[in-house]
Design a protein around this motif. Structure first.
Motif, short mmCIF file in Angstrom:
data_model
loop_
_atom_site.label_atom_id
_atom_site.label_comp_id
_atom_site.label_asym_id
_atom_site.label_seq_id
_atom_site.Cartn_x
_atom_site.Cartn_y
_atom_site.Cartn_z
N SER A 42 -72.99 -44.71 -23.79
CA SER A 42 -74.30 -44.44 -24.37
C SER A 42 -74.50 -45.16 -25.70
O SER A 42 -73.54 -45.51 -26.38
CB SER A 42 -74.47 -42.94 -24.59
N LEU A 43 -75.78 -45.31 -26.07
CA LEU A 43 -76.10 -45.71 -27.45
C LEU A 43 -75.92 -44.54 -28.40
O LEU A 43 -75.51 -44.72 -29.54
CB LEU A 43 -77.53 -46.25 -27.55
N HIS A 53 -72.56 -40.39 -21.02
CA HIS A 53 -72.35 -40.91 -22.37
C HIS A 53 -70.99 -41.60 -22.53
O HIS A 53 -70.79 -42.31 -23.50
CB HIS A 53 -72.48 -39.83 -23.45
N THR A 54 -70.07 -41.37 -21.62
CA THR A 54 -68.74 -41.95 -21.72
C THR A 54 -68.63 -43.19 -20.83
O THR A 54 -69.54 -43.50 -20.06
CB THR A 54 -67.67 -40.93 -21.34
N ASP A 55 -67.51 -43.89 -20.92
CA ASP A 55 -67.26 -45.13 -20.21
C ASP A 55 -66.46 -44.80 -18.96
O ASP A 55 -65.26 -44.52 -19.04
CB ASP A 55 -66.50 -46.09 -21.14
N GLU A 56 -67.11 -44.84 -17.80
CA GLU A 56 -66.49 -44.36 -16.57
C GLU A 56 -66.77 -45.28 -15.39
O GLU A 56 -67.59 -46.21 -15.48
CB GLU A 56 -66.99 -42.96 -16.21
N PHE A 57 -66.13 -44.98 -14.26
CA PHE A 57 -66.47 -45.60 -12.98
C PHE A 57 -66.14 -44.61 -11.89
O PHE A 57 -65.36 -43.67 -12.08
CB PHE A 57 -65.70 -46.92 -12.77
N ASN A 58 -66.77 -44.79 -10.73
CA ASN A 58 -66.49 -43.95 -9.56
C ASN A 58 -66.18 -44.84 -8.36
O ASN A 58 -66.87 -45.84 -8.13
CB ASN A 58 -67.68 -43.06 -9.20
N MET A 59 -65.16 -44.46 -7.62
CA MET A 59 -64.76 -45.19 -6.42
C MET A 59 -65.47 -44.66 -5.18
O MET A 59 -65.71 -43.45 -5.06
CB MET A 59 -63.25 -45.07 -6.21
N GLN A 109 -76.72 -53.68 -19.97
CA GLN A 109 -77.09 -52.32 -19.61
C GLN A 109 -77.16 -51.47 -20.86
O GLN A 109 -76.20 -51.37 -21.62
CB GLN A 109 -76.11 -51.68 -18.62
N LEU A 110 -78.31 -50.84 -21.05
CA LEU A 110 -78.53 -49.85 -22.10
C LEU A 110 -78.58 -48.48 -21.44
O LEU A 110 -79.27 -48.31 -20.43
CB LEU A 110 -79.83 -50.12 -22.86
N ALA A 111 -77.89 -47.52 -22.01
CA ALA A 111 -77.84 -46.18 -21.41
C ALA A 111 -77.94 -45.12 -22.49
O ALA A 111 -77.33 -45.26 -23.56
CB ALA A 111 -76.56 -45.99 -20.61
N ASP A 112 -78.74 -44.10 -22.25
CA ASP A 112 -78.75 -42.89 -23.07
C ASP A 112 -78.91 -43.21 -24.55
O ASP A 112 -78.02 -42.96 -25.37
CB ASP A 112 -77.47 -42.08 -22.83
N VAL A 113 -80.07 -43.71 -24.90
CA VAL A 113 -80.37 -44.05 -26.30
C VAL A 113 -80.48 -42.77 -27.13
O VAL A 113 -79.89 -42.66 -28.21
CB VAL A 113 -81.65 -44.87 -26.40
#
Length: 603
Positions: free
Chosen positions: A471-472, A446-452, A191-195
């Motif tokens: 993010s990149l 941009h941060t490393d997260e999760f949602n339940m 997964q690539l996110a927010d280059v």
């Protein structure tokens, strides 16, 4: 507060302020012209306008506004109170057809209040027409428009925002996922996110500037930071060569079966962007990814920064603007460059969303959640399921359920970031199709997260996880990174659930010091958090462990990885930890009791 909210209020602010600034500052006062031209305004409105002018001239509100903008302060209560005062004046200017001179006034105001001139004038130029059009077309009262635009009140207080879509009955008995056989086949997904590549990034330039996006121009004063060659963990995006180095590193070192790219390619200079700028960024980065992974399909989602102006995705009811230029480009790029099948073109052209089969038994649904985000001001004209995308989602989930397919949902905005009505409907959908949806993948933060996600009836039973990838880009205060997932599959009856994930970051400090790219495995989630599996029950167990020792070392580790190792546990107080944990438990806007179980700070 988001940039668009500042722009909208500044538009209103400028309208009002031009009624009181000395004539030596602004030579031509359009309010005076409106007042002089009695044919352009009726008696009642004439009286109202005079009253507003006197109200500003004889109050301290103007001083508060001036102080607020000079200090770059943004307490929400000040914004909301000022909006209530300023919005009626904007309506009067629209009625009197006096908005055409607004940009010249704004230039003078930007100078008067010592705002960054390029940013201030550019932002108003980008957004003023939309703001005025929304004000003129919306059915919301002044109070309601201020409330929902600036989050002054709960969205659920406004019936017009509380739409629902019908969801079919007949939910199958829930079948929680089970661990596959250790010898079963696996898939590897990148997964690539927010280059957010900044093509104007200049090594050695001012890295801590007054503009929202730095590392682009000027030389730093003595003792101030300069832009590093490979990037800077301040308010800066990454240079193209850093993006290329990270993507090429992934191609060299990872085993990758397919790629999810969850959007946001252009940089953050939202006050000075054109359609040509956005298309250049899209074509350049999409081409780079395709060349680097020549035999891999890339499944993409559209980000809010792909639009010009940023965030604004007009719906079909908007006759003065459309976004077909972007969807035509995305359809060509995603199909011809990324390898999507041609049958995705119709819905991409309609609204930037699509569905297709990734592997036998695995369907991907790419949503355009920009149509549900509160920074898309067109929604204040009508926010009810634009383009019927939610209904379309339900239809495809029904199809997948009937045909025994598993579904991965990808999008840019996590549903938590969207209007409450969309989040509520999406929660209901996840509940109804919990046996079918085996993965959710988002970006944007941009941060490393999760949602339940929890059962809507039994709030203690976890049913789904939303992964929000790092993010990149370095913006803001982050190391660049990407995410690798190990999935169950591909074989008949595979669950296609995530079995593990690993985050890779570039150590930006070391990379700049040694002038060579230094990338490292930041962490593998099952090892780092002592998780048996990555099913909803396992994530819920992690939440409970964090709640029971919120100030302990495990929560500190979570924060470190949340910040992509550019900060440590000492920088997150109890309140910070509680807020972060609450965000993990929150799947939508307006969940007042989602975080009740998190222990408060004991005095």
């Amino acid at each position: 507060m988001m940039a668009l909210q500042r722009v909208a209020l500044f538009v209103l602010f400028a309208v009002a302020i031009c009624t009181t600034i000395d004539a030596r500052v602004i030579v031509e006062d359009p309010i005076d012209e409106v007042i002089d031209d009695v044919t352009s305004i009726d008696t009642k409105q004439f009286s109202t306008l005079i009253n507003y002018r006197q109200r500003f001239e004889h109050s301290n509100n103007i001083k508060a506004l001036k102080w607020m903008f000079q200090q770059y302060n943004d307490p929400p209560e000040i914004y909301c109170k000022m909006c209530h005062i300023l919005l009626p004046i904007a309506r009067l200017l629209i009625y009197a057809n006096q908005t055409d001179r607004f940009e010249n006034i704004t230039l003078q105001l930007c100078k008067e209040f010592s705002l960054v001139l390029d940013v201030c004038s550019g932002a108003v130029h980008e957004y003023k027409d939309v703001v005025f059009q929304v004000i003129s077309l919306t059915e919301y009262t002044d109070k309601a428009l201020c409330a929902i635009t600036l989050n002054c009140e709960k969205q659920t207080d406004y019936p017009s925002l509380n739409w629902t879509v019908p969801i079919p009955d007949g939910k199958p008995t829930p079948q929680p996922p089970k661990p596959p056989s250790p010898s079963s086949p696996k898939l590897n997904m990148l997964q690539l996110a927010d280059v957010h590549v900044d093509f104007e990034y200049k090594p050695g330039s001012e890295a801590n500037c007054l503009e929202p996006l730095c590392c682009r121009k000027g030389l730093p004063l003595p003792g101030r930071p300069a832009a590093g060659f490979w990037g800077t963990s301040l308010h800066c995006d990454i240079p193209i060569w850093t993006a290329q180095a990270i993507i090429e590193y992934a191609a060299r070192t990872e085993e990758i079966d397919f790629i999810y790219y969850t959007g946001d390619t252009p940089p953050h200079n939202v006050w000075n962007q054109s359609r040509a700028d956005q298309l250049h960024a899209i074509y350049t980065i999409n081409g780079l990814v395709a060349r680097t992974f020549p035999n891999r399909t890339v499944y993409a989602a559209v980000g809010n920064h792909e639009a010009a102006p940023c965030n604004l995705f007009p719906t079909p009811i908007i006759k003065t603007d459309n976004i077909s230029w972007l969807y035509e480009a995305l359809a060509d790029s995603w199909i011809n460059t990324f390898g999507l099948p041609n049958d995705t073109r119709e819905t991409i052209l309609r609204g930037g969303f699509y569905t297709t089969v990734v592997r036998p038994g695995l369907r991907i649904i790419s949503l355009n959640t920009n149509y549900y985000h509160h920074d898309n001001y067109w929604l204040f004209i009508n926010s009810t399921d634009p383009l019927n995308q939610v209904e379309w989602l339900i239809q495809w989930l029904q199809y997948a359920e009937k045909n025994s397919e598993k579904v991965h949902i990808i999008a840019h905005h996590p549903p938590r970031e969207c209007f409450a009505a969309f989040g509520w409907n999406f929660d209901r959908i996840v509940n109804r199709f919990e046996n079918t949806i085996s993965g959710q993948f988002y970006g944007h933060t941009h941060t490393d997260e999760f949602n339940m996600y929890y059962d809507e009836n039994d709030h203690q039973r976890p049913i789904s996880i939303a992964y929000i990838a790092p993010s990149l880009t370095t913006e803001s205060f982050l190391n660049p990174g990407y995410r690798m997932y190990t999935l169950d599959g591909d074989y008949p009856q595979s669950s296609y659930w995530v079995l593990d994930h690993r985050t890779v970051i570039m150590n930006l400090t070391a990379t700049n010091v040694y002038n060579r790219t230094i990338l490292q495995n930041e962490y593998t989630v099952r090892d780092a958090y002592q998780m048996e599996n990555l099913f909803p029950a396992d994530w819920d167990n992690l939440i409970k462990r964090l709640e029971s020792d919120i100030d302990g070392p495990l929560m500190g580790t979570v924060y470190k990885y949340y910040m992509k190792s550019n900060a440590d546990a000492s920088q997150c107080t109890h309140a910070c930890r509680r807020s972060l944990l609450c965000s993990f438990k929150t799947s939508r806007e307006d969940q007042p009791h989602a975080c009740d179980s998190i222990p408060p700070l004991v005095a």
